[in-house]
Motif scaffolding. Structure first.
Motif, short mmCIF file in Angstrom:
data_model
loop_
_atom_site.label_atom_id
_atom_site.label_comp_id
_atom_site.label_asym_id
_atom_site.label_seq_id
_atom_site.Cartn_x
_atom_site.Cartn_y
_atom_site.Cartn_z
N ASP A 17 -35.51 47.05 -30.72
CA ASP A 17 -35.28 48.18 -29.82
C ASP A 17 -36.26 49.29 -30.16
OD1 ASP A 17 -33.58 49.48 -27.75
OD2 ASP A 17 -33.11 50.87 -29.38
N ASP A 18 -36.99 49.73 -29.16
CA ASP A 18 -37.90 50.86 -29.33
C ASP A 18 -38.86 50.67 -30.51
OD1 ASP A 18 -38.95 53.33 -28.54
OD2 ASP A 18 -37.56 54.46 -29.82
N GLY A 19 -39.40 49.45 -30.62
CA GLY A 19 -40.36 49.17 -31.68
C GLY A 19 -39.77 49.03 -33.07
N ARG A 20 -38.46 48.78 -33.15
CA ARG A 20 -37.80 48.67 -34.45
C ARG A 20 -36.96 47.39 -34.50
NH1 ARG A 20 -34.25 53.76 -34.26
NH2 ARG A 20 -33.87 52.73 -32.28
N LEU A 21 -36.73 46.91 -35.73
CA LEU A 21 -35.92 45.72 -35.99
C LEU A 21 -34.64 46.15 -36.71
CD1 LEU A 21 -35.61 42.56 -36.28
CD2 LEU A 21 -36.80 42.81 -38.47
N LEU A 22 -33.49 45.63 -36.26
CA LEU A 22 -32.23 45.98 -36.91
C LEU A 22 -31.98 45.08 -38.11
CD1 LEU A 22 -29.73 47.86 -36.62
CD2 LEU A 22 -28.57 45.88 -35.64
N ALA A 23 -31.70 45.70 -39.25
CA ALA A 23 -31.31 44.98 -40.48
C ALA A 23 -29.89 45.39 -40.82
CB ALA A 23 -32.26 45.34 -41.62
N PRO A 111 -42.17 48.59 -38.10
CA PRO A 111 -43.01 47.58 -38.77
C PRO A 111 -43.45 48.01 -40.17
CG PRO A 111 -43.65 47.77 -36.48
CD PRO A 111 -42.65 48.87 -36.74
N ALA A 112 -43.69 49.27 -40.39
CA ALA A 112 -44.11 49.75 -41.71
C ALA A 112 -42.96 49.71 -42.73
CB ALA A 112 -44.66 51.18 -41.61
N GLU A 113 -41.72 49.69 -42.27
CA GLU A 113 -40.54 49.73 -43.16
C GLU A 113 -39.87 48.38 -43.36
OE1 GLU A 113 -38.85 54.14 -41.91
OE2 GLU A 113 -38.36 52.42 -40.65
N VAL A 114 -40.33 47.35 -42.63
CA VAL A 114 -39.59 46.09 -42.59
C VAL A 114 -39.38 45.46 -43.97
CG1 VAL A 114 -41.46 44.44 -42.15
CG2 VAL A 114 -39.22 44.07 -41.13
N TRP A 115 -40.28 45.71 -44.93
CA TRP A 115 -40.13 45.14 -46.27
C TRP A 115 -39.58 46.15 -47.27
CZ3 TRP A 115 -39.66 40.30 -45.76
CH2 TRP A 115 -40.36 39.63 -44.77
N ASP A 116 -39.04 47.26 -46.78
CA ASP A 116 -38.44 48.27 -47.65
C ASP A 116 -37.03 47.90 -48.11
OD1 ASP A 116 -40.74 49.73 -47.30
OD2 ASP A 116 -39.80 51.36 -46.16
N VAL A 117 -36.44 46.87 -47.52
CA VAL A 117 -35.09 46.45 -47.90
C VAL A 117 -35.16 45.08 -48.57
CG1 VAL A 117 -34.01 47.76 -46.02
CG2 VAL A 117 -34.58 45.36 -45.66
N GLU A 131 -42.08 38.95 -37.35
CA GLU A 131 -43.25 39.85 -37.41
C GLU A 131 -44.44 39.25 -36.68
OE1 GLU A 131 -44.07 42.61 -41.19
OE2 GLU A 131 -43.96 40.48 -41.66
N ALA A 132 -44.67 37.96 -36.86
CA ALA A 132 -45.81 37.30 -36.24
C ALA A 132 -45.63 37.14 -34.73
CB ALA A 132 -46.02 35.91 -36.87
N LEU A 133 -44.38 36.97 -34.31
CA LEU A 133 -44.08 36.70 -32.90
C LEU A 133 -43.95 37.98 -32.07
CD1 LEU A 133 -43.14 34.50 -30.84
CD2 LEU A 133 -40.81 35.03 -31.58
N ALA A 134 -43.24 38.93 -32.62
CA ALA A 134 -42.90 40.13 -31.85
C ALA A 134 -43.74 41.30 -32.29
CB ALA A 134 -41.41 40.44 -32.05
#
Length: 136
Positions: A17-23, A111-117, A131-134
């Motif tokens: 959503d809006d360029g972000r991924l929900l974790a 995308p810059a935060e995806v590996w922060d968790v 990441e590679a697909l979307a």
């Protein structure tokens, strides 16, 4: 001849959503608590994986979402479970996600935060594929 082990599919949602991924951070079971995952759950008998994804997101997060496309690949969980992931989006008018079951926190990651968790081990490869697909 060895008996064939039944595979049980677990669906995960790469909710974008809006360029972000929900974790979603697990609160249970104890061995998974504090680690992050793509939300989802088991496909029930005679249920299509896409329908299970919609049901699980409603139960776990209180949202109305729709699957977009299957992420290539399948990742082993503990036998006999395997993880399949779909990208998904919120439907218009859906409430904001809330951690209702099995989670104690949600985060929208850029995308810059995806590996922060600290992702669950089995979700790492799936998140790499997302990441590679979307382009989120």
């Amino acid at each position: 001849m060895t008996p064939r082990t039944e595979r049980i599919v677990v669906v995960g949602a790469a909710l974008l959503d809006d360029g972000r991924l929900l974790a979603a951070r697990r609160s249970a079971p104890a061995e998974l608590a504090g680690r992050w995952e793509l939300p989802g759950g088991k496909v029930e008998a005679a249920e299509r994986p896409e329908d299970a994804l919609v049901r699980e997101l409603r139960e776990e997060l209180g949202i109305d979402a729709e699957p977009v496309e299957r992420v290539p690949g399948e990742w082993p969980l503990r036998t006999p479970y395997v993880l399949q992931v779909w990208t998904a989006r919120l439907r218009p008018g859906s409430p904001a996600p809330e951690p209702l079951q099995d989670h104690d926190e949600l985060r929208w990651l850029t995308p810059a935060e995806v590996w922060d968790v600290p992702w669950l081990d089995q979700d790492v490869a799936a998140v790499r594929e997302v990441e590679a697909l979307a382009s989120f």
